[in-house]
Motif scaffolding. Structure first.
Motif, PDB file in Angstrom:
ATOM      1  N   VAL A  14      -2.298  45.502  89.659  1.00 43.23           N
ATOM      2  CA  VAL A  14      -2.350  44.283  89.328  1.00 43.23           C
ATOM      3  C   VAL A  14      -1.288  43.478  88.331  1.00 43.23           C
ATOM      4  CG1 VAL A  14      -4.176  42.676  88.564  1.00 43.23           C
ATOM      5  CG2 VAL A  14      -4.671  44.354  89.825  1.00 43.23           C
TER       6      VAL A  14
ATOM      7  N   ARG B 191       1.379  40.439  88.785  1.00 39.18           N
ATOM      8  CA  ARG B 191       1.310  39.463  87.725  1.00 39.18           C
ATOM      9  C   ARG B 191       2.705  39.353  87.273  1.00 39.18           C
ATOM     10  NH1 ARG B 191      -4.239  38.358  85.371  1.00 39.18           N
ATOM     11  NH2 ARG B 191      -5.613  39.289  86.725  1.00 39.18           N
TER      12      ARG B 191
ATOM     13  N   CYS C   6      -6.052  42.256  93.345  1.00 41.57           N
ATOM     14  CA  CYS C   6      -4.762  41.519  93.926  1.00 41.57           C
ATOM     15  C   CYS C   6      -4.863  40.361  94.616  1.00 41.57           C
ATOM     16  CB  CYS C   6      -3.981  42.597  94.677  1.00 41.57           C
ATOM     17  SG  CYS C   6      -3.140  43.960  93.624  1.00 41.57           S
TER      18      CYS C   6
ATOM     19  N   VAL D 295      -5.324  37.488  92.411  1.00 39.56           N
ATOM     20  CA  VAL D 295      -4.224  37.067  91.674  1.00 39.56           C
ATOM     21  C   VAL D 295      -3.330  36.220  92.568  1.00 39.56           C
ATOM     22  CG1 VAL D 295      -1.901  37.703  90.632  1.00 39.56           C
ATOM     23  CG2 VAL D 295      -4.136  38.946  89.824  1.00 39.56           C
TER      24      VAL D 295
END
Length: 142
Positions: free
Chosen positions: A62, A66, A111, A114
């Motif tokens: 993650v 990002r 994920c 995101v």
């Protein structure tokens, strides 16, 4: 007995792997990879032919995902979402799969979140005409 010893050893190995995966998922630190270089931007391809942003999503990293999204150089005629949808694996059995497909296929919900926040599409198809929705609902099928 030998069988009990093997079973105990196997159980210990699974626990070590599970603990390492949990630690990686908790802090977003990528698990160590062997045999491939670590790309530094979203579209950079590693030694296995997988773009960095796709690798991060596929492995549930993650924080790395990002970071890669935040550092994406965007073509003035495209949005970050368009870039995310078009960065794909080019060859092999996973050809055409992007970060969203790999995250959904590997059950990495954080994920997926995101990527959705960044505007990625969940309906873009891979070379087998399967989308992230397909993999989320039906899993991996030949």
């Amino acid at each position: 007995s030998r069988g009990a010893l093997i079973s105990q050893s196997f159980s210990q190995q699974l626990k070590v792997k599970a603990d390492a995966a949990k630690a990686s998922a908790d802090d977003g630190t990528p698990a160590p990879r062997t045999g491939s270089s670590q790309p530094s931007s979203a579209g950079d391809v590693d030694d296995d032919g997988v773009p960095a942003v796709v690798r991060a999503a596929a492995e549930g990293m993650v924080a790395e995902l990002r970071r890669l999204i935040a550092q994406m150089p965007v073509d003035p005629t495209k949005s970050v979402a368009d870039e995310l949808d078009t960065i794909t694996i080019k060859e092999g059995p996973d050809a055409g799969q992007n970060a969203m497909i790999k995250a959904a296929r590997n059950n990495h919900g954080r994920c997926v979140d995101v990527l959705l926040e960044a505007g990625a599409s969940s309906v873009v198809n891979d070379k087998k005409w399967r989308s992230a929705w397909y993999y989320a609902c039906f899993g991996v099928r030949p």
